[in-house]
Design an enzyme around this catalytic site. Sequence first.
Site, PDB file in Angstrom:
ATOM      1  N   LYS A 227     -23.287  23.481-110.801  1.00 14.40           N
ATOM      2  CA  LYS A 227     -22.505  22.628-109.761  1.00 14.40           C
ATOM      3  C   LYS A 227     -23.273  21.561-108.804  1.00 14.40           C
ATOM      4  CE  LYS A 227     -17.934  24.543-110.333  1.00 14.40           C
ATOM      5  NZ  LYS A 227     -16.736  25.635-109.674  1.00 14.40           N
ATOM      6  N   ARG A 261     -18.837  33.170-113.521  1.00 15.33           N
ATOM      7  CA  ARG A 261     -18.521  32.266-114.661  1.00 15.33           C
ATOM      8  C   ARG A 261     -19.643  31.336-114.775  1.00 15.33           C
ATOM      9  NH1 ARG A 261     -15.805  27.156-115.503  1.00 15.33           N
ATOM     10  NH2 ARG A 261     -14.477  26.867-117.148  1.00 15.33           N
TER      11      ARG A 261
END
Length: 279
Positions: A227, A261
């Site tokens: 991210k 995740r």
Amino acid sequence: MRHYFQFGRFGFNLTTPGGKALVMGILNVTPDSFSDGGQFQSLEFALARAEQMLADGVDIIDIGGESSRPGAPQLSLQEELRRVMPVLYALRDCGKPLSVDTYKPEVMREAILAGADMINDINAFRAPGAISAVRDSDCALCIMHMQNAPETMQRQPDYVDVVREVSDFLRRRVEELTAAGIERERLCIDLGYGFGKTVEHNYALLKASGQIRAELGLPMLAGLSRKSMLGAVTGKPVEQRLAGSLAGALAAVAHGADLIRVHDVAETVDALSVWRAAH
């Protein structure tokens, strides 16, 4: 505090921080995800990717048919079902829990009928009909915080106290689901890194994640893989964020995350194995 978490047919003993964290592998069957969009869009390539994750030691596979990257447009119900359902049917006997990443109640219902073990909802089961779609199943449910919607969430994220506001939101969602008759043993929480948050918001939440987990008394999923919050610190583009992703995964586990995740399953499994051996 409860440490046993049920994913449909599968149960896991989740320990206190520093113990066994589960690795959730991301299987995007989309053309436009921010990190790997288009790579696994066909059924053949998606299944090959899933087989590789299984070989790499994944604990859970999370199947997503709609991109939730900042600015992503909404996908039609028919197209999401077309992308997700063949993969879910093909993998349901793989021996590991299968999660479906969706906010649409209709997809939730179809996924549960097809054998999904978890519904991972970025919208925290707020869509009309979402709670009734999952209530009578035995699926695990992941409740995530998001400010606004993917189309607008990163325009100007704003909080007075991001830690308190995210924690309060998750508490209210847990209360609503349990009031509807859903057992707490089915629930986990996700702080929603990157979903309507600035870089500063994300790291404030990461630092406080153990506190939030303890307050709510539920397992916590953390999704930091590749991210922009990692790129903001390292200066690296998305394709060069493996080291940052591994550091983020270990930091999340150190702060109490129970599920991680990730895109890079093998590397995360190895990093967690070494980290646990040192503790």
